[in-house]
Write a protein that holds these residues in place. Structure first.
Motif, short mmCIF file in Angstrom:
data_model
loop_
_atom_site.label_atom_id
_atom_site.label_comp_id
_atom_site.label_asym_id
_atom_site.label_seq_id
_atom_site.Cartn_x
_atom_site.Cartn_y
_atom_site.Cartn_z
N GLU A 88 0.92 -1.15 -0.08
CA GLU A 88 -0.07 0.16 -0.02
C GLU A 88 0.87 1.24 -0.12
O GLU A 88 0.49 2.22 -0.65
CB GLU A 88 -0.96 -0.11 1.12
N VAL A 89 1.94 1.22 0.63
CA VAL A 89 2.75 2.44 0.71
C VAL A 89 3.53 2.43 -0.73
O VAL A 89 4.14 3.75 -1.09
CB VAL A 89 3.76 2.12 2.04
N ASN A 90 3.85 1.34 -1.08
CA ASN A 90 4.65 1.34 -2.52
C ASN A 90 3.94 2.20 -3.52
O ASN A 90 4.73 2.87 -4.12
CB ASN A 90 4.91 -0.24 -2.72
N SER A 91 2.55 2.13 -3.38
CA SER A 91 1.88 3.06 -4.52
C SER A 91 2.27 4.57 -4.45
O SER A 91 2.61 5.09 -5.53
CB SER A 91 0.44 2.64 -4.50
N PRO A 92 2.13 5.25 -3.24
CA PRO A 92 2.44 6.56 -3.30
C PRO A 92 3.98 6.90 -3.45
O PRO A 92 4.34 7.92 -3.89
CB PRO A 92 1.99 7.03 -1.92
N LEU A 93 4.68 5.82 -3.01
CA LEU A 93 6.29 6.28 -3.34
C LEU A 93 6.58 6.14 -4.65
O LEU A 93 7.43 7.00 -5.09
CB LEU A 93 6.82 5.00 -2.57
N THR A 94 5.94 5.41 -5.37
CA THR A 94 5.99 5.30 -6.99
C THR A 94 5.73 6.55 -7.52
O THR A 94 6.37 7.27 -8.38
CB THR A 94 5.47 4.36 -7.60
N ARG A 121 0.52 15.42 -1.47
CA ARG A 121 -0.58 14.24 -1.34
C ARG A 121 -0.30 13.05 -1.02
O ARG A 121 -0.51 12.28 0.11
CB ARG A 121 -1.32 14.60 -2.42
N GLU A 122 0.72 12.34 -2.01
CA GLU A 122 1.16 11.08 -1.80
C GLU A 122 1.99 10.67 -0.62
O GLU A 122 1.89 9.70 0.10
CB GLU A 122 1.95 10.44 -3.21
N ALA A 123 3.08 11.75 -0.24
CA ALA A 123 3.78 11.52 1.05
C ALA A 123 2.72 11.62 2.09
O ALA A 123 3.04 10.80 3.14
CB ALA A 123 4.76 12.94 0.99
N LYS A 124 1.82 12.48 2.33
CA LYS A 124 1.00 12.26 3.48
C LYS A 124 0.20 11.03 3.57
O LYS A 124 -0.09 10.60 4.54
CB LYS A 124 -0.17 13.49 3.25
N ARG A 125 -0.19 10.65 2.35
CA ARG A 125 -0.90 9.27 2.37
C ARG A 125 0.02 8.03 2.88
O ARG A 125 -0.34 7.28 3.57
CB ARG A 125 -1.41 8.86 0.65
#
Length: 298
Positions: A88-94, A121-125
């Motif tokens: 789940e974390v890999n998606s925003p990191l990508t 936004r993705e870092a907060k996610r």
């Protein structure tokens, strides 16, 4: 001294014809904190209540064993959650890496603004997901505080969402708006909900046709009720009376310890609540968590 209001409420309740059971704290002679169960019941004579009987039993050792089992079960759940959370974390990191590369190329204007907005936004996610996992892993003494049970449910669902999506399990959520607060340990409740969701997930994972889990909450009488249902094969009638027993499991060998439901039942009992299972073969299973609401202010 701190337990006197609780004991007084139990005494008054018994005088009004009610039976009660609660856990109270006390100090042993060496100054060590102990726990006891206090069971109260009215004494009836000639059709009226003439007295109260109360039985207190020292359950300090049992409480310590339960606390150890809860911690061990939490670590097992952590191991199961980490894989899903990592994906789940890999998606925003990508996304963060992709838009960082866009900025490295020196783009400007709207493209740069969009890239920065997406990175933020993705870092907060990612931070939110990891934060929920760390909160669940928090070790500490259990505490009873005014808690939003719906929030504990949402946090649990966020941690299990990836695993459900990968198995194409549909999730329906209907939580009571503006729920009343419940005196509880939110992290222990989250542990219960993770166990119940994991059981529902395993029940429907290999089920043909509609694979669905339904989570709902609401108030019934003086109780806050959480319901988790699945469309799995259900629980056999001969197994239903035993599912909260330690080490009892209907899963294949190696697929479970048989402690998850037993520990969940112990946690809910410690909250003066009830965990019950309803099921018919072929009709799925429903687990209900009932938690007492605090008394209304006079």
């Amino acid at each position: 001294e701190s337990e006197r209001p609780t004991m007084w409420q139990a005494f008054v309740g018994a005088l009004n014809g009610e039976r009660g059971r609660q856990t109270i704290r006390f100090s042993k002679p060496a100054g060590v904190r102990g726990f006891a169960t206090l069971v109260t019941a009215p004494i009836h004579e000639a059709g009226r209540v003439t007295g109260v009987i109360a039985i207190a039993r020292d359950v300090t050792e049992e409480r310590l064993l339960l606390d150890q089992a809860i911690r061990q079960d939490r670590m097992v759940a952590m191991g199961e959650l980490v894989g899903g959370v990592a994906h789940e974390v890999n998606s925003p990191l990508t996304s963060i890496l992709a838009y960082a590369q866009v900025l490295e190329r020196g783009v400007g204007g709207e493209d740069a603004a969009k890239a920065l907005e997406t990175i933020t936004r993705e870092a907060k996610r990612a931070s939110r997901i990891v934060g929920k996992l760390l909160s669940f892993a928090r070790q500490g003494q259990p505490e009873r505080i005014p808690s939003d049970v719906n929030q504990a449910l949402r946090d649990t669902i966020d941690l299990r969402r990836y695993a459900l999506r990968m198995q194409e399990i549909k999730l329906s959520v209907a939580l009571m708006p503006e729920p009343p607060l419940v005196l509880a340990d939110p992290f222990q409740l989250q542990q219960v909900f993770i166990n119940l969701l994991a059981n529902a997930e395993q029940a429907v994972a290999h089920q043909p046709g509609d694979k669905r889990i339904t989570v709902s909450s609401g108030v019934r009488g003086g109780l806050f009720v959480v319901t988790i249902s699945d469309t799995g094969p259900g629980i056999a009638p001969e197994a239903l009376p035993h599912i909260f027993n330690p080490f009892f499991t209907t899963k294949p060998r190696g697929a479970g310890t048989g402690l998850g439901l037993s520990i969940s039942d112990g946690i809910i009992r410690e909250h003066r609540g009830t965990l019950r299972a309803l099921s018919e073969p072929g009709q799925g299973a429903t687990f209900e968590v009932e938690l007492p609401l605090p008394p209304a202010a006079p």
